[in-house]
Scaffold this active site. Structure first.
Site: not given
Ligand code: 26W
Length: 818
Positions: A365, A556-557, A562, A664, A668
């Protein structure tokens, strides 16, 4: 034949009268309350229990019916399920009946809805995706289990005090949880630490081992039923809670050491207390690794027990079991499966590997290097000594065969499970990759980039393993429940088709895109949704916003990639221009932000403060008035999203290209008739392909251009100097125009943009402002705008998570769908 076969167990009736009687019955006998004195929370509890009863009938039936079929297990450290009542009621088709029943009793369902806690057992997209997938797997009739952790506290609650984020504990279980069933019979022992002891030799003379953990605890199961569309299939979300094996250590207790007697108990309970917030960098906390192993081990023991009971062998594991790893968080399950098959079931290494690899699949992801998990070898050796042995053995096998194929040393060291640059660490991504027969990305672009970047070498060694499964969203929650009026309007046009099952039939409204009557109905629904949001903003923040303005939303976060900062800087530039030329024909806008920042991610928290500082100045400027308002809504969660998404005119999807795996929220918004302003990143690319170039506003560098520019090295100073608008906005923020109480508050934040600007805010700024002015022009011609909005709704049915799940089912899991 058992005596039970002769007992009639009729399915429950669901007419309003029966429901009303049962609700009162449940209230009295289930919660012990007098209906005359019952509080709304008591009614909520009673309604949920009555709805749950209806689920249980289907649940038991479906478990029985699918007994011998291949099952799918979705392992995820996060399930961001939100509120469940409306989901269950809509999917069971009981909306009318329950409303009627409650009306007869004099209770308002809408009030009860607001009282249900929002289960925030996830950080963001990855957790919400898991929740949409659970609902879709039930909807398309896949016998599936979600496995995760029953956190006592989900993601922190966010308050904004003086513009700053403050984190407070989240207490979703404080009123109990009527949805869950505790399964005392499904408890497993989980070990940590200790030693690995030689046990002897197997038939072929290979030495065998047994792990003797020094620390042990119990994983106890809690099941939540997840009902699919139309209610036919109900799957389980099984969440594990850690409990001590001996709640009180008697020896210590008797010796008068009362605190010491509780040590084991406390240690166990700590394990499932909190969800880790997703930080800018992986922190590598030992407790997090313990959580990962705890839930992986419990889930695999449960899976193998169920399989063993049915088939009395594990030779057919890949034919009957598919395990999907949601990111690398459960990657240790690969080693745990090997241990269980070898040490407990007596398989040899090679055969165990075949079974493991045939069973597991892994979804990636993120490509952000700072988010890729790795654990120090020393830590794994201490907590999971047998697993470390197995990891070395897997590594030796794979590297040996790579060496035989003539791979170069650098390649071998890159695919190795052990990262030897500095403190030796285990690369969980590589472990998940090797242990799986399928590795997928979550959008077309992201899957391509996986092949070119993080997994380039592994892709060469295991060609064909990487595949794409573009994310999706459940149309039940993200259209039917959050925007029922829009669904009714569309349904009236497309006629007799079940849009919730065949979401692509939304294209049936394409012909109405230019129809004046349809446009005005569409616009009226959007207007009512915006009025609803305006009321929420008024109630929560005491701020009045004009529902006639463009509602421009970024939720979003909060993360630098982002680029909420890009949006904020553009806001400042726009503010400047309005002030300089208030007489111009400006298009009124409300810029709405919401999202949480990881507690230790300082830059993200500063961005929240900046949003609030800008809001304070702009919203109180009489020259600007209703032309521009800025709102930061606190405590973003699934329930708030359900109000925001249907009220958006403009959806902000503006990440640095190549960095957002999919997104996602973008889907939406589009489904609910918002126009996207976005970069060619993640699933935006596919949204553009579906809605057409003229119905989306694209700007900025492409992923290729981003990586080229980074390779060459560029000077943000030069870029800023070439853009007077950007330079002026940056200067204003940096000089304290929005922070008179602390003028240097944003010096470093803006300094970062001037010096390295890793996320390329300055590179994309001019293109972004130009795109925003294009939005103004499009909005000013309402027929054009409405057409765009309608064509968004019409064309994004493909993003239903049912479609995504069907692709997983046929390409990865090998299970049929209905
Ligand atoms: C460094 C910041 C960070 C840390 C953890 C970014 C992402 C993560 C996660 C491991 C992954 C995550 O939440 N990814 C999100 O997954 C969604 C579902 O697939 C995607 O729609 C998002 O784009 C993706 O950021």
């Amino acid at each position: 034949m058992t005596p039970l076969d002769n007992l009639p167990t009729p399915a429950k009736k669901s007419d309003p009268k029966t429901l009303a009687v049962e609700i009162i019955e449940r209230l009295k006998h289930g919660t012990g309350k007098d209906p005359k004195a019952a509080k709304p929370h008591d009614w909520l509890q009673a309604v949920i229990l009555v709805v749950r009863d209806r689920l249980v009938d289907h649940w038991i039936e479906w478990k029985d019916e699918s007994r011998n079929e291949k099952r799918v297990y979705y392992l995820s450290l996060e399930f961001l399920i939100g509120r469940l009542m409306r989901d269950a009621i809509t999917n069971l088709g009981l909306e009318g009946e329950i409303n009627q029943a409650l009306a007869n009793i004099g209770v308002d369902l809408d009030i009860l809805r607001e009282l249900e806690p929002d289960a925030a057992l996830g950080n963001g997209g990855l957790g919400r995706l898991a929740a949409c997938f659970m609902e879709s797997m039930a909807s398309v009739g896949i016998p599936a289990y979600g496995y995760g952790i029953r956190y006592q506290h989900g993601l922190f609650r966010q308050e904004i005090r003086d513009g700053w984020q403050v984190e407070l504990p989240e207490m979703w279980l404080s009123h109990g949880n009527p949805w869950e069933f505790e399964r005392r019979e499904s408890a497993y022992e989980i070990g940590f630490g200790g030693t690995v002891e030689p046990r002897g030799h197997d038939k072929t003379g290979v030495p065998t081992f047994r792990w003797k953990p020094s620390e042990r605890m119990t994983a106890a199961a809690y099941d939540t039923p997840v009902v699919g569309w139309k209610g036919d299939h109900v799957n389980s979300l099984r969440l594990w809670s850690a409990q001590p094996i001996d709640p009180i250590l008697l020896a210590r207790f008797n010796a008068g050491d009362y605190v010491g007697a509780l040590e084991e108990s406390n240690r166990a309970e700590t394990l499932t207390q909190v969800l880790y917030p997703q930080d800018s960098h992986i922190a590598g906390q030992e407790l997090r690794l313990r959580q990962e192993f705890f839930f992986s081990s419990a889930s695999l023991q449960d899976i193998l027990r169920r399989h063993g009971q049915l088939f009395h062998t594990f030779d057919n594991l890949p034919e009957k079991v598919a395990i999907q790893l949601n990111d690398t968080h459960p990657a240790i399950a690969v080693a745990e499966m090997m241990r269980l098959l070898i040490d407990n079931e007596g398989y040899d290494f090679a055969r165990a590997w075949e079974l493991t690899n045939g069973t597991f699949a892994y979804t990636n992801h993120t490509l952000l290097p700072e988010a890729l998990e790795s654990w120090p070898v020393a830590l794994i050796e201490r907590l999971l000594p047998r697993h470390m042995q197995i990891i070395y053995q897997i590594n030796a096998m794979v590297l040996k065969s790579a060496r035989k194929d003539g791979l170069a040393d650098e390649v071998i060291s890159r695919i190795s499970l052990i990262d030897e640059g500095g403190e030796r660490r285990v690369r969980m991504g590589n472990l998940a990759f090797m242990g799986s027969h399928s590795v997928n990305g979550v959008s077309a672009l992201h899957s391509d980039l996986m092949k070119e970047t993080v997994f380039a070498d592994l892709n060469a060694v295991f060609p064909g393993r990487i595949n794409n499964k573009t994310n999706g969203i459940t149309p039940r929650r993200w259209l039917a429940q959050c925007n029922p009026a829009l669904l009714r309007l569309v349904q009236g046009v497309v006629g007799d088709v079940d849009l919730m099952a065949e979401t692509e039939a939304l294209t049936g409204i394409t012909g109405m895109a230019d129809d004046a009557g349809f446009q005005s109905s569409f616009e009226a629904i959007k207007r009512r949704n915006k009025e609803q949001l305006a009321r929420v903003i008024q109630q929560r923040m005491g701020l009045r916003v004009d529902p006639g303005a463009i509602f421009d939303i970024q939720i979003k976060r909060i993360h630098e990639y982002k680029r909420q900062l890009l949006n904020l800087i553009e806001t400042v530039a726009l503010y400047d221009q309005i002030r300089s030329h208030p007489e111009k024909d400006w298009v009124p806008r409300v810029k709405i932000f919401a999202g949480k920042a990881a507690p230790s991610y300082h830059t993200a928290k500063l961005i929240i403060k900046l949003a609030n500082d800008i809001a304070r100045v702009v919203n109180n400027d009489p020259i600007v008035g209703d032309l521009l308002k800025v709102v930061f809504l606190p405590n973003y969660n699934v329930s708030l999203a359900e109000v925001l998404v249907p009220a958006a005119d403009l959806s902000e999807q503006i990440s640095t290209a190549g960095m957002e795996a999919s997104g996602t929220g973008n889907m939406k918004f589009a489904l609910n008739g918002a126009v996207t302003i976005g970069t060619l990143d993640g699933a935006n690319v596919e949204i553009k392909d579906l809605v057409g170039d003229e119905n989306i506003v694209i700007f900025g560098l492409t992923a290729q251009e981003v990586s080229d520019r980074r390779a060459i090295g560029r000077d943000p100073g030069e870029i800023i100097a070439a853009s007077p608008e950007l330079a002026q906005a940056l200067r204003a923020i940096k000089d304290g125009a929005f922070s008179a109480d602390d003028p240097s508050r944003y010096a470093d934040l803006i300094g970062g943009i001037e010096s390295h600007d890793w996320f390329m805010v300055s590179d994309d700024f001019d293109s972004y402002t130009a795109a925003q002015r294009r939005v103004d022009a499009l909005w000013s011609d309402r027929a054009t705008w409405n057409r765009m909005a309608i064509l968004n709704t019409a064309n994004v049915g493909w993003f239903s998570s049912d479609r995504t799940i069907r692709q997983y089912a046929s390409d990865i899991w090998g299970v049929p769908t209905k």
